[in-house]
Design an enzyme around this catalytic site. Structure first.
Site, short mmCIF file in Angstrom:
data_model
loop_
_atom_site.label_atom_id
_atom_site.label_comp_id
_atom_site.label_asym_id
_atom_site.label_seq_id
_atom_site.Cartn_x
_atom_site.Cartn_y
_atom_site.Cartn_z
N LYS A 14 0.84 -1.21 0.00
CA LYS A 14 0.00 0.00 0.00
C LYS A 14 0.86 1.25 0.00
O LYS A 14 0.62 2.19 -0.75
CB LYS A 14 -0.92 0.05 1.23
CG LYS A 14 -1.94 -1.06 1.31
CD LYS A 14 -2.97 -0.79 2.41
CE LYS A 14 -2.37 -0.73 3.81
NZ LYS A 14 -1.94 -2.04 4.34
N ARG A 87 -10.15 0.63 8.88
CA ARG A 87 -9.72 -0.74 9.18
C ARG A 87 -10.83 -1.56 9.81
O ARG A 87 -10.66 -2.76 10.03
CB ARG A 87 -8.53 -0.72 10.14
CG ARG A 87 -7.24 -0.45 9.42
CD ARG A 87 -6.04 -1.02 10.15
NE ARG A 87 -4.89 -0.99 9.27
CZ ARG A 87 -3.73 -0.46 9.59
NH1 ARG A 87 -3.55 0.08 10.78
NH2 ARG A 87 -2.74 -0.48 8.73
N ARG A 121 11.03 -5.51 5.87
CA ARG A 121 10.67 -4.11 5.70
C ARG A 121 11.58 -3.22 6.56
O ARG A 121 11.91 -3.54 7.69
CB ARG A 121 9.21 -3.91 6.13
CG ARG A 121 8.75 -2.49 5.98
CD ARG A 121 7.27 -2.43 5.86
NE ARG A 121 6.60 -2.64 7.14
CZ ARG A 121 5.28 -2.45 7.29
NH1 ARG A 121 4.54 -2.09 6.26
NH2 ARG A 121 4.72 -2.67 8.44
N ARG A 154 10.88 -1.39 11.64
CA ARG A 154 9.83 -0.69 12.37
C ARG A 154 9.61 -1.36 13.72
O ARG A 154 9.64 -2.57 13.83
CB ARG A 154 8.54 -0.71 11.56
CG ARG A 154 8.10 0.68 11.20
CD ARG A 154 6.97 0.64 10.25
NE ARG A 154 5.82 -0.09 10.80
CZ ARG A 154 4.66 -0.15 10.16
NH1 ARG A 154 4.51 0.43 9.00
NH2 ARG A 154 3.67 -0.80 10.69
N ARG A 165 -1.45 -8.61 13.70
CA ARG A 165 -2.00 -7.66 12.72
C ARG A 165 -2.68 -8.41 11.57
O ARG A 165 -3.71 -7.98 11.07
CB ARG A 165 -0.89 -6.75 12.17
CG ARG A 165 -0.38 -5.76 13.20
CD ARG A 165 0.09 -4.46 12.56
NE ARG A 165 1.13 -4.65 11.59
CZ ARG A 165 2.44 -4.68 11.87
NH1 ARG A 165 2.85 -4.53 13.11
NH2 ARG A 165 3.31 -4.83 10.91
#
Ligand SMILES: [Zn+2]
Length: 212
Positions: A14, A87, A121, A154, A165
């Protein structure tokens, strides 16, 4: 310029697509996840309240999201990309009352691939640019190619938080996908394609014209 919602499990790209739309067509990227992390860093009241949810990988309760995005959303916004919101079904209804959305683009991705991508990531804490060791060109010095800040994992990208998540996505965000489908405003794109290919597909589907 239409307003868009980007949907997809974390790791579905995204952020990358929002970045390309912003860079090439001048969209505004409203990344709710980074707004929330910003509140945490600044230790605001909201930031302190949401910290535990964020670090565990649980969805931040709607009331905090509403108080954060409520003042931002209004019905004459144009060319805004919403990323990380809505969400939950309640958030989708909240959005519908406040701002017109042309469509929601759902980046469909298998859980296993999402986990693989998330563990690779990296983020620049300075300019919030996302990188992926699997997808992007990360320079050998491991620094942000935009601002030169060192890249970091992160703080909520540990495997337990990632699993939570993903579970939250299936429980809470899948109904949001149905919500847009019911309104004939859902576009589904397989997130395994190359980022540039996905970008071209979005441009084509939305009939976006290159800015002069
Ligand atoms: Zn940077």
């Amino acid at each position: 310029m239409p307003n868009l919602v980007l949907l997809g499990i974390q790791g579905s790209g995204k952020g990358t697509q929002a970045y390309l739309l912003k860079k090439n067509y001048g969209f505004d990227h409203l990344n709710i996840g980074s707004l929330l992390r910003e509140e945490m860093k600044k230790k605001t009241d909201i930031g302190n309240d949401i910290k535990e949810y964020m670090l565990k990988g649980d969805l931040v309760p709607d009331k905090y999201i509403f108080s954060l995005v409520g003042p931002i959303l209004h019905d004459n916004l144009k060319g805004v990309i919403l990323d990380g919101f809505p969400r939950t079904l309640k958030q989708a209804e909240f959005l519908e009352k406040r701002m017109p959305v042309r469509c929601a683009i759902y980046f469909e991705l298998d859980d296993k691939i999402a986990k693989e991508r998330l563990s690779h990531r990296r983020v620049c804490q300075n300019c919030q640019q996302n990188y992926n060791l699997l997808l992007n060109d990360v320079k050998k010095d491991n620094k942000c190619s935009k601002c030169g800040n060192p890249l970091e994992l992160r703080m909520d990208d540990n495997s337990e938080a990632i699993n939570r998540r993903i579970a939250a996505f299936h429980d809470e965000t899948k109904p949001v996908i149905e919500f847009f489908k019911d309104r004939d405003s859902l576009i589904t794109i397989p997130a395994t394609k190359k980022p540039e290919q996905i970008h071209q597909e979005i441009v084509y589907i939305l009939g976006l014209a290159k800015p002069a």
